[in-house]
Scaffold this motif. Structure first.
Motif, mmCIF file in Angstrom:
data_model
loop_
_atom_site.group_PDB
_atom_site.id
_atom_site.type_symbol
_atom_site.label_atom_id
_atom_site.label_comp_id
_atom_site.label_asym_id
_atom_site.label_seq_id
_atom_site.Cartn_x
_atom_site.Cartn_y
_atom_site.Cartn_z
ATOM 1 N N THR A 20 0.819 -1.215 0.000
ATOM 2 C CA THR A 20 0.000 0.000 0.000
ATOM 3 C C THR A 20 0.847 1.258 0.000
ATOM 4 O OG1 THR A 20 -1.791 -1.142 1.126
ATOM 5 C CG2 THR A 20 -1.812 1.248 1.234
ATOM 6 N N ARG A 38 -8.511 -5.537 -3.856
ATOM 7 C CA ARG A 38 -8.672 -4.914 -2.535
ATOM 8 C C ARG A 38 -9.663 -5.706 -1.690
ATOM 9 N NH1 ARG A 38 -8.970 0.303 -5.821
ATOM 10 N NH2 ARG A 38 -6.841 1.062 -5.675
ATOM 11 N N GLU A 72 -5.180 3.765 3.717
ATOM 12 C CA GLU A 72 -5.589 4.801 2.753
ATOM 13 C C GLU A 72 -4.947 6.144 3.116
ATOM 14 O OE1 GLU A 72 -7.330 4.544 -0.201
ATOM 15 O OE2 GLU A 72 -7.085 2.413 0.199
ATOM 16 N N GLN A 75 -1.239 6.394 2.169
ATOM 17 C CA GLN A 75 -0.960 6.607 0.746
ATOM 18 C C GLN A 75 -0.750 8.084 0.416
ATOM 19 O OE1 GLN A 75 -3.472 4.634 -2.073
ATOM 20 N NE2 GLN A 75 -3.517 2.759 -0.880
ATOM 21 N N GLY A 83 -4.991 7.964 -1.554
ATOM 22 C CA GLY A 83 -6.004 7.301 -0.747
ATOM 23 C C GLY A 83 -7.372 7.847 -1.120
ATOM 24 N N ARG A 84 -8.364 6.956 -1.228
ATOM 25 C CA ARG A 84 -9.708 7.386 -1.614
ATOM 26 C C ARG A 84 -10.749 6.694 -0.754
ATOM 27 N NH1 ARG A 84 -10.618 6.571 -7.780
ATOM 28 N NH2 ARG A 84 -11.145 4.580 -6.850
ATOM 29 N N ASP A 87 -12.124 3.319 -2.139
ATOM 30 C CA ASP A 87 -11.189 2.213 -1.897
ATOM 31 C C ASP A 87 -11.310 1.729 -0.452
ATOM 32 O OD1 ASP A 87 -10.375 2.686 -4.480
ATOM 33 O OD2 ASP A 87 -8.502 3.669 -3.908
ATOM 34 N N PHE A 88 -11.415 2.676 0.464
ATOM 35 C CA PHE A 88 -11.599 2.343 1.879
ATOM 36 C C PHE A 88 -12.862 1.510 2.075
ATOM 37 C CE2 PHE A 88 -13.997 3.721 5.681
ATOM 38 C CZ PHE A 88 -13.230 3.112 6.658
ATOM 39 N N LYS A 91 -12.454 -2.062 0.899
ATOM 40 C CA LYS A 91 -11.628 -2.817 1.845
ATOM 41 C C LYS A 91 -12.418 -3.195 3.094
ATOM 42 C CE LYS A 91 -7.309 -0.760 0.265
ATOM 43 N NZ LYS A 91 -6.209 0.168 0.567
#
Length: 119
Positions: A20, A38, A72, A75, A83-84, A87-88, A91
């Motif tokens: 990451t 992810r 995240e 990143q 980090g977005r 995406d979080f 996950k």
């Protein structure tokens, strides 16, 4: 099984931290869509931790979600990464799915043991 799950879970978390925060060029690439990578990685993480710490399922969910959020945020420190929130969320969903799968496995094992006991 519990000890092996704990070791594998912590090892996977360490690997996830590395991939990451490393530069994007060092990130392993598969043929799968990124969202599936992810989700799958965090599903496995949640599964391993939930199996390894069966009496601490809520803490496993908090740890998995915290790891997703922390990674995240980390990143942001890497210029080639970002980090977005979506995406979080993927996950966290993966971690919850993995923990639920571990719960289903342990429930099935208990049912099987009860059925064997009744024979």
């Amino acid at each position: 099984m519990s000890k092996a799950s704990r070791i594998l879970g912590w090892s996977l978390l360490a690997a996830l931290v590395f991939v990451t925060v490393c530069p994007i060029g060092l990130r392993p690439v598969s043929e799968a869509p990124v969202w599936l990578e992810r989700f799958g990685a965090f599903a496995l993480l949640g599964f391993l931790f939930a199996l390894g710490y069966p009496k601490h399922r809520w803490q496993v969910l908090v740890l998995t979600a915290g790891a997703a959020g922390g990674l995240e945020l980390l990143q942001v420190l890497q210029p080639s990464r970002h980090g977005r929130v979506p995406d979080f969320l993927v996950k966290v969903a993966g971690g919850c799915f993995g923990a639920a799968a571990a719960l289903a496995v342990s429930f099935a094992q208990r049912l099987s043991a009860m059925a064997a006991f009744k024979r």
